[in-house]
Design a protein around this motif. Structure first.
Motif, PDB file in Angstrom:
ATOM      1  N   GLY A  75     -60.395 -42.230 -21.658  1.00 48.42           N
ATOM      2  CA  GLY A  75     -61.193 -41.975 -20.468  1.00 48.42           C
ATOM      3  C   GLY A  75     -61.778 -40.578 -20.392  1.00 48.42           C
ATOM      4  N   ASN A  76     -62.293 -40.263 -19.223  1.00 47.20           N
ATOM      5  CA  ASN A  76     -63.019 -39.028 -18.896  1.00 47.20           C
ATOM      6  C   ASN A  76     -64.389 -39.026 -19.570  1.00 47.20           C
ATOM      7  N   VAL A  77     -64.493 -38.672 -20.867  1.00 49.71           N
ATOM      8  CA  VAL A  77     -65.772 -38.815 -21.580  1.00 49.71           C
ATOM      9  C   VAL A  77     -65.511 -39.346 -22.983  1.00 49.71           C
ATOM     10  N   TRP A  78     -66.469 -40.121 -23.496  1.00 48.45           N
ATOM     11  CA  TRP A  78     -66.416 -40.549 -24.887  1.00 48.45           C
ATOM     12  C   TRP A  78     -66.413 -39.317 -25.788  1.00 48.45           C
ATOM     13  N   GLU A  79     -65.851 -39.454 -26.994  1.00 52.64           N
ATOM     14  CA  GLU A  79     -65.762 -38.322 -27.915  1.00 52.64           C
ATOM     15  C   GLU A  79     -66.334 -38.701 -29.277  1.00 52.64           C
ATOM     16  N   TRP A  80     -67.351 -37.934 -29.707  1.00 45.30           N
ATOM     17  CA  TRP A  80     -67.921 -38.143 -31.033  1.00 45.30           C
ATOM     18  C   TRP A  80     -66.877 -37.847 -32.115  1.00 45.30           C
ATOM     19  N   THR A  81     -66.904 -38.621 -33.202  1.00 43.21           N
ATOM     20  CA  THR A  81     -66.052 -38.342 -34.362  1.00 43.21           C
ATOM     21  C   THR A  81     -66.908 -38.389 -35.626  1.00 43.21           C
ATOM     22  N   ASP A  82     -66.349 -37.900 -36.728  1.00 42.08           N
ATOM     23  CA  ASP A  82     -67.082 -37.840 -37.993  1.00 42.08           C
ATOM     24  C   ASP A  82     -66.890 -39.139 -38.770  1.00 42.08           C
ATOM     25  N   ALA A  83     -67.559 -40.190 -38.306  1.00 41.15           N
ATOM     26  CA  ALA A  83     -67.565 -41.494 -38.963  1.00 41.15           C
ATOM     27  C   ALA A  83     -68.915 -42.131 -38.689  1.00 41.15           C
ATOM     28  N   CYS A  84     -69.781 -42.186 -39.690  1.00 37.20           N
ATOM     29  CA  CYS A  84     -71.156 -42.650 -39.476  1.00 37.20           C
ATOM     30  C   CYS A  84     -71.589 -43.634 -40.555  1.00 37.20           C
ATOM     31  N   LEU A  85     -72.476 -44.535 -40.189  1.00 35.46           N
ATOM     32  CA  LEU A  85     -73.102 -45.476 -41.122  1.00 35.46           C
ATOM     33  C   LEU A  85     -74.392 -44.851 -41.617  1.00 35.46           C
ATOM     34  N   GLU A  86     -74.421 -44.392 -42.862  1.00 38.75           N
ATOM     35  CA  GLU A  86     -75.576 -43.666 -43.378  1.00 38.75           C
ATOM     36  C   GLU A  86     -76.407 -44.567 -44.279  1.00 38.75           C
ATOM     37  N   GLY A  87     -77.060 -45.558 -43.699  1.00 41.88           N
ATOM     38  CA  GLY A  87     -77.923 -46.467 -44.455  1.00 41.88           C
ATOM     39  C   GLY A  87     -79.137 -45.751 -44.992  1.00 41.88           C
ATOM     40  N   VAL A  88     -79.470 -46.029 -46.243  1.00 44.33           N
ATOM     41  CA  VAL A  88     -80.590 -45.326 -46.889  1.00 44.33           C
ATOM     42  C   VAL A  88     -81.927 -45.681 -46.254  1.00 44.33           C
ATOM     43  N   ASN A  89     -82.019 -46.829 -45.627  1.00 49.03           N
ATOM     44  CA  ASN A  89     -83.279 -47.247 -45.013  1.00 49.03           C
ATOM     45  C   ASN A  89     -83.340 -46.958 -43.520  1.00 49.03           C
ATOM     46  N   THR A  90     -82.344 -46.236 -43.029  1.00 53.24           N
ATOM     47  CA  THR A  90     -82.297 -45.910 -41.608  1.00 53.24           C
ATOM     48  C   THR A  90     -82.498 -44.415 -41.412  1.00 53.24           C
TER      49      THR A  90
END
Length: 339
Positions: A279-294
């Motif tokens: 709760g309180n606020v969402w928290e960004w983390t270092d986990a991303c989908l790095e698609g070459v076409n995106t």
């Protein structure tokens, strides 16, 4: 790792470094003596007179030479003192000149002092005790970064931020934010990455370093954020197995907005001293989908923990939520983990 005595800070600790002008050198005049020694008496005088005059002249000459030597020594001392004064003035100019641009983390030469922060052991690594506060993020925004360093320092996936430097990292609705205690919100993934890196930490990712795989949502072995929240996979919620609407700032708690970080004593866990993982606020983390076409700004990254308008199931440690890297909202913030 830096520690502070408590999570609460005041806006007054966010201060800009004053630029102090250099001091000008003052002119120094010559101080030597140009007096000459007088001549002896003429030869038309008697021998006695000549002898007396000679003795007198020799005495005067000796006295004059002694005086001249003393004055010469005084001149040398004066010149030495003048040189010392000039050297000290030059040193003062160097020490009081304008500060260099920042080319590294906070606290390094040319950079502002690091904000205070408390970290706790999240299970073999350090993690911020609370979400990053707006007043701490304001210190980052006040930094005088060297443009060349700044552009080379950011990851390629944040190239879409452009060359605007700090203005591009100002959160949405920022003028309403820097109030003591409230979490920094309205930040995108790159804002969070940049702050954590400048603060000498990183966005929470893999326990061994770097990004964590997106599919490792509930892996307490590799995922820093999940390991800390769940007490190494033991708990569904940071405080235990069963949902309690009154423990954390979710939809059922009824606050209807973000509250001060660490302000709810019941929202502690999965390790002692760790607050607001639910709760309180969402928290960004270092986990991303790095698609070459995106495009990089549209690539999705994981946010965790839910926010003040999330329901019970969404407030679990294992909740999986992905948003575009450039996504911003008043319910999204972050915290940092150890390098």
């Amino acid at each position: 790792m830096r520690l502070r005595s408590g999570s609460a800070t005041t806006l007054t600790r966010v201060s800009l470094v004053a630029l102090v002008g250099g001091l000008g050198l003052s002119a120094c005049g010559d101080s030597g003596s140009d007096d000459e020694v007088g001549e002896t008496a003429g030869s038309e005088e008697s021998a006695d007179t000549e002898s007396a005059d000679t003795e007198s002249t020799e005495s005067e000459s000796t006295e004059s030479e002694s005086t001249t030597e003393t004055e010469t020594e005084t001149e040398t001392e004066t010149e030495t003192e003048t040189d010392t004064t000039e050297t000290e003035t030059d040193t003062t100019e160097t020490e009081t000149g304008e500060p260099d641009a920042c080319s590294g983390p906070c606290g390094t030469p040319g950079c502002l002092p690091c904000p205070d922060n408390v970290t706790v052991d999240g299970g073999g690594f350090q993690i911020d005790s609370t979400e990053v506060e707006a007043v701490d993020y304001a210190v980052f925004l006040a930094e005088n970064f060297d443009p060349d360093y700044f552009s080379s320092w950011l990851p390629e996936t944040c190239g879409w931020k452009g060359d605007a430097l700090i203005p591009a990292f100002i959160p949405d609705e920022w003028s309403d934010q820097p109030v003591d205690g409230v979490p920094a919100v309205g930040v995108d993934w790159c804002d969070a990455w940049a702050y954590c890196s400048w603060a000498g930490m990183r966005l929470c990712g893999d326990v061994e370093g770097g990004s964590v795989l997106v599919e490792d949502v509930e892996d307490p072995v590799s995922n820093q954020w999940y390991r800390a929240c769940s007490n190494s996979g033991v708990n569904l919620y940071p405080y235990g197995q069963l949902y309690d609407a009154d423990n954390c700032n979710g939809l059922d708690a009824g606050f209807g907005q973000a509250v001060d970080v660490g302000g709810l004593s019941g929202c502690e866990g999965g390790v002692p001293g760790l607050f607001d993982m639910s709760g309180n606020v969402w928290e960004w983390t270092d986990a991303c989908l790095e698609g070459v076409n995106t495009p990089a700004n549209e690539q999705e990254c994981r946010r965790r923990g839910g926010s003040w308008f999330s329901d019970g199931p969404t407030l679990r440690c294992g909740i999986n939520s992905l948003r575009a890297r450039d996504f911003r909202a008043d319910s999204v913030g972050f915290r940092c983990c150890e390098l």
